[in-house]
Design a protein around this motif. Structure first.
Motif, PDB file in Angstrom:
ATOM      1  N   ARG A 152      -2.822  27.487  24.234  1.00 42.10           N
ATOM      2  CA  ARG A 152      -3.120  28.575  25.167  1.00 42.10           C
ATOM      3  C   ARG A 152      -3.316  28.052  26.597  1.00 42.10           C
ATOM      4  N   LEU A 194      -4.313  37.284  27.701  1.00 41.95           N
ATOM      5  CA  LEU A 194      -4.227  36.378  28.851  1.00 41.95           C
ATOM      6  C   LEU A 194      -4.918  36.945  30.091  1.00 41.95           C
ATOM      7  N   GLU A 203      -0.097  27.617  28.317  1.00 41.89           N
ATOM      8  CA  GLU A 203       0.435  28.897  28.814  1.00 41.89           C
ATOM      9  C   GLU A 203      -0.127  29.208  30.198  1.00 41.89           C
ATOM     10  N   HIS A 204      -1.432  28.982  30.364  1.00 45.09           N
ATOM     11  CA  HIS A 204      -2.059  29.249  31.661  1.00 45.09           C
ATOM     12  C   HIS A 204      -1.539  28.300  32.732  1.00 45.09           C
TER      13      HIS A 204
END
Length: 457
Positions: free
Chosen positions: A136, A116, A139-140
């Motif tokens: 993903r 990350l 998640e950011h």
């Protein structure tokens, strides 16, 4: 009437230069329909078969529009492309970089398999275009490392596949952080997926134009090999690969363990092979695909992670050593061959456990697989037994015969041990087998059990 060319669809000089450098020739039907509509600022819902040129159909009009106007928010991403797999994301990044070659725009990729912190550093550089997988990117979003308040284009590529993979919640989470005035472009090979319409309503804000390209089916010969078990399938696979004429082949399995097993098995038998599944690293995946594209390996063993988005020219053979779990998944597996109107061949290996699934896929697709055989490798299993004129499903047996047989069975008469020694020496007295009447009343005869009457055990 002459068909429009790319220069008729795209006016930007820098993009035209990139198109010429890539050697693009005549636009495909989906590009002819989608590029003008997207250039008019419309939200689009586009359905077209795999390998039909959907990537250029959304990249070209979006890039041209961004080149023609200033950014709404210089600190925000201008174009976000969501796609279900890392392989497809990498492919889109490559195409975008080629089209942006003569511009100052940058492309970033955000997918699983990388740390990350490195992706956050890339996002801080604020590339105009970001390509990523929903998991993903979500998640950011949670870490507040994305900035989509000035987003101009949101693209969902292979939307039905994202729905299949359970990514709809992540897609909605990301879409809710994007600018409401964005233009949304949704592309998919199929639009019949259950729940897809609901997702579309939540992601696309305002009216949308729907484009359905009635492509002619890919020229794929679809065949079936009947097998006894997996060991038999391995023998059939060897014979098939030795006999078939191909430069590139993809073999699909349902599990990572089996993919590794087949990779070792084929290497042992002197084939140039690579494996693609969820347990290998990002670098290994890239190397495996590069070797396959370049011809350094001729066979790719893959799980369904590779069933979508792989645009590798020259794949002449697809083998399902494990049958796909659904008709849509089967369709996207075999769509790796016969691309861009080239001929292809798909062979599925089917054992007894997969027979009903295979027949349901045939009905779903409206096709009948051609049954073939490998010389000297005919198995014991050749499909379920058929019942003559029974009107029942194949493989079922009549229950009436069993019931009648049991109904005819006579109840056993219990003989005591002390009476067995007298059998053969003298007649067994009638009193031993029939109780006498008492005061004119005879006891009822022993009934056959209800289980026996009902044909039970």
């Amino acid at each position: 009437m002459t068909q429009p060319g790319f220069h008729d669809l795209i006016s930007d000089v820098q993009l035209r230069k990139a198109i010429d450098a890539l050697g693009y020739e005549a636009p495909t039907p989906v590009q002819l329909a989608a590029i003008p509509a997207a250039s008019q600022g419309k939200n689009l819902i586009v359905s077209s078969k795999t390998g039909s040129g959907k990537t250029a159909a959304f990249l070209l009009p979006a890039i041209q529009a961004m080149l023609a106007r200033a950014s709404v928010n210089p600190e925000s991403t201008r174009m976000l492309i969501l796609t279900p797999t890392r392989e497809l994301a990498r492919q889109i990044v490559k195409n975008a970089e080629q089209l942006l070659k003569f511009t100052s725009f940058k492309v970033g990729m955000v997918c699983g398999g990388e740390e990350l912190k490195y992706q956050k550093a890339m996002l801080r550089k604020n590339p105009e275009v970001i390509v990523g997988t929903p998991g993903r990117l979500a998640e950011h979003v949670s870490h507040k490392s994305t900035e989509f308040s000035g987003l101009e284009f949101l693209v969902l590529d292979e939307a039905d596949r994202m729905l299949d993979m359970g990514l709809s919640e992540d897609v909605l989470k990301i879409a809710n952080t994007c600018r409401n005035e964005r233009q949304t472009l949704l592309f998919s090979a199929t639009m019949e997926q259950k729940g897809l319409r609901h997702l579309i309503k939540q992601v696309i804000l305002g009216e949308a134009e729907e484009i359905y390209i009635d492509d002619k089916p890919n020229a794929i010969v679809q065949q079936m090999l009947i097998a006894d078990d997996f060991k038999h399938k391995e023998k059939l696979l060897l014979a098939l690969l030795q006999k078939a004429d191909f430069q590139k082949a993809i073999i699909f399995t349902n599990t990572k363990v089996r993919a590794t097993q087949l990779d070792n098995f084929l290497r042992y038998n002197k084939f140039r092979v690579g494996a693609l599944h969820g347990d290998i690293t990002q670098d290994q995946r890239k190397v495996t695909l590069d070797h396959f594209r370049q011809g350094r390996t001729s066979i790719l063993v893959a799980t369904d992670v590779a069933a979508r988005g792989l645009d590798i020219p020259g794949v002449e053979l697809v083998v399902n050593i494990d049958m796909a779990y659904s008709g849509d998944e089967y369709l996207h597996r075999v769509g790796r061959t016969g691309r861009a109107d080239a001929e292809g061949r798909a062979v599925s290996m089917v054992d007894a456990k997969e027979w009903n699934l295979t027949k349901s896929i045939e009905r779903y697709l409206g096709v009948t697989f051609e049954v073939i055989a490998m010389p000297g490798l005919k198995g014991k299993y050749q499909g379920p037994d058929k019942i003559k004129s029974s009107g029942k499903s194949v493989g079922t047996k009549k229950k009436t015969a069993v019931k009648d047989k049991k109904a005819e069975a006579k109840p056993k008469v219990k003989v005591r041990e002390r009476d067995k020694k007298n059998i053969g020496n003298r007649r067994v007295p009638k009193a031993l087998t029939e109780a006498p009447a008492v005061d004119g009343f005879a006891p009822p005869k022993k009934k056959i059990s209800k289980q026996l009457d009902d044909g039970g055990e």
